[in-house]
Design an enzyme around this catalytic site. Structure first.
Site, mmCIF file in Angstrom:
data_model
loop_
_atom_site.group_PDB
_atom_site.id
_atom_site.type_symbol
_atom_site.label_atom_id
_atom_site.label_comp_id
_atom_site.label_asym_id
_atom_site.label_seq_id
_atom_site.Cartn_x
_atom_site.Cartn_y
_atom_site.Cartn_z
ATOM 1 N N ASP A 38 -16.859 -30.388 -59.213
ATOM 2 C CA ASP A 38 -16.946 -30.242 -57.763
ATOM 3 C C ASP A 38 -18.245 -30.895 -57.315
ATOM 4 O OD1 ASP A 38 -17.108 -28.932 -54.998
ATOM 5 O OD2 ASP A 38 -15.342 -27.941 -55.803
ATOM 6 N N ASN A 91 -7.444 -31.831 -57.462
ATOM 7 C CA ASN A 91 -7.381 -30.857 -56.372
ATOM 8 C C ASN A 91 -8.414 -31.085 -55.281
ATOM 9 O OD1 ASN A 91 -6.722 -28.072 -55.232
ATOM 10 N ND2 ASN A 91 -8.860 -27.784 -55.836
ATOM 11 N N TYR A 155 -5.934 -36.317 -42.449
ATOM 12 C CA TYR A 155 -5.419 -35.360 -43.426
ATOM 13 C C TYR A 155 -3.931 -35.586 -43.655
ATOM 14 C CZ TYR A 155 -4.645 -30.863 -45.740
ATOM 15 O OH TYR A 155 -4.302 -29.885 -46.648
ATOM 16 N N LYS A 159 -2.343 -36.936 -47.215
ATOM 17 C CA LYS A 159 -1.481 -36.046 -48.001
ATOM 18 C C LYS A 159 -0.094 -36.639 -48.190
ATOM 19 C CE LYS A 159 -4.546 -32.945 -48.923
ATOM 20 N NZ LYS A 159 -5.030 -32.772 -50.313
ATOM 21 N N ILE A 188 -3.039 -21.257 -47.181
ATOM 22 C CA ILE A 188 -3.552 -20.495 -48.314
ATOM 23 C C ILE A 188 -4.936 -19.956 -47.952
ATOM 24 C CG2 ILE A 188 -4.071 -20.519 -50.777
ATOM 25 C CD1 ILE A 188 -1.150 -21.200 -50.166
ATOM 26 N N THR A 190 -8.314 -19.631 -48.548
ATOM 27 C CA THR A 190 -9.347 -20.296 -49.342
ATOM 28 C C THR A 190 -10.581 -20.503 -48.477
ATOM 29 O OG1 THR A 190 -8.769 -22.559 -48.697
ATOM 30 C CG2 THR A 190 -7.526 -21.596 -50.542
#
Length: 250
Positions: A38, A91, A155, A159, A188, A190
């Protein structure tokens, strides 16, 4: 369902929290050695600490996936440390709610991380996997890889691109024992969604976006990633797996 990934090595980008951390913990819990990566050093090291405290094996390497040389060094570190690479969960990603949705800097950052970053990871991971007879990759796309929204052009476009790259990779390496799939999460819970869902009112809005009436949990995506990497999914490649509580059904 339980998995035995003993002797296997998994690399997860964007693993300082959320889906990436959940996947890293799940791989380690199944016996894999895990390479945590990361740009958030503190969060990534915390993920490693959580794995080690549970008896697992993990290392951390900071990496900006937009930097091709940094990704090359990341995969080299995995192979140098553990001798092989079997799984890659690509990810790392960003999302923006910019005041100017067509801002050039926002667009370029979305492309460099969400799309270029996945390409860099796939390219380097494939080279390592080919050296040890195969492997499996899972790219994190989104339900916005199928649908659109009115406020995030970068985005949405990237994607969609991740799903395209996934299908390309699946075909490219189909006879080389490398499977390439994608997970396409909906809403989700997060760190990425925390800033939007910080107020009770906005949380209710986000929960109402799915027919199940709740936000998904990172672990629910991690379970899908492990299945896609497992022998139970040995005939699955090029598939964008939707995990959205029914959001794209309605």
């Amino acid at each position: 369902m339980t998995y035995d990934f003993s002797g296997k090595v998994a690399l997860i980008t964007g693993a300082s929290g959320g889906i990436g951390r959940a996947t890293a913990l799940a791989f380690a819990g199944a016996g894999a050695s895990v390479v945590v990566s990361d740009v958030n050093v503190a969060g990534g090291e915390e993920t490693v600490g959580l794995i080690e405290s549970a008896g697992g094996k993990a290392i951390f390497q900071a990496c900006d996936v937009a930097d091709a040389d940094a990704v090359k060094a990341l995969v080299k570190r995995a192979v140098d440390t553990y001798g092989r690479l079997d799984f890659g969960h690509n990810n790392a990603g960003v999302t923006h709610m910019a005041a100017d949705e067509w801002d050039e800097a926002v667009w370029n950052r979305s492309v460099s991380i969400n799309l270029d970053g996945v390409m860099h990871c796939m390219r380097e991971e494939a080279a390592a996997m080919l050296a040890n007879g195969g492997g499996a990759m899972v790219n994190t796309a989104s339900i916005n890889g199928f649908t659109g929204n009115a406020v995030q052009p970068g985005y949405v476009a990237t994607k969609h691109g991740v799903i395209g790259l996934t299908r390309h990779g699946a075909l490219k390496w189909a006879r080389s024992n490398i499977r390439v799939n994608a997970v396409c999460p909906g809403v989700i819970e997060t760190p990425m969604t925390d800033s939007v869902a910080s107020s009770p009112e906005m949380r209710k809005v986000m929960e109402a976006m799915t027919p199940m009436g709740r936000m998904g949990q990172p672990e629910e995506v991690a379970h899908a990633v492990l299945w896609l990497c497992s022998d139970q999914a040995s005939f699955v490649t090029g598939h964008p797996l939707v995990i959205d509580g029914g959001a794209t059904v309605s």
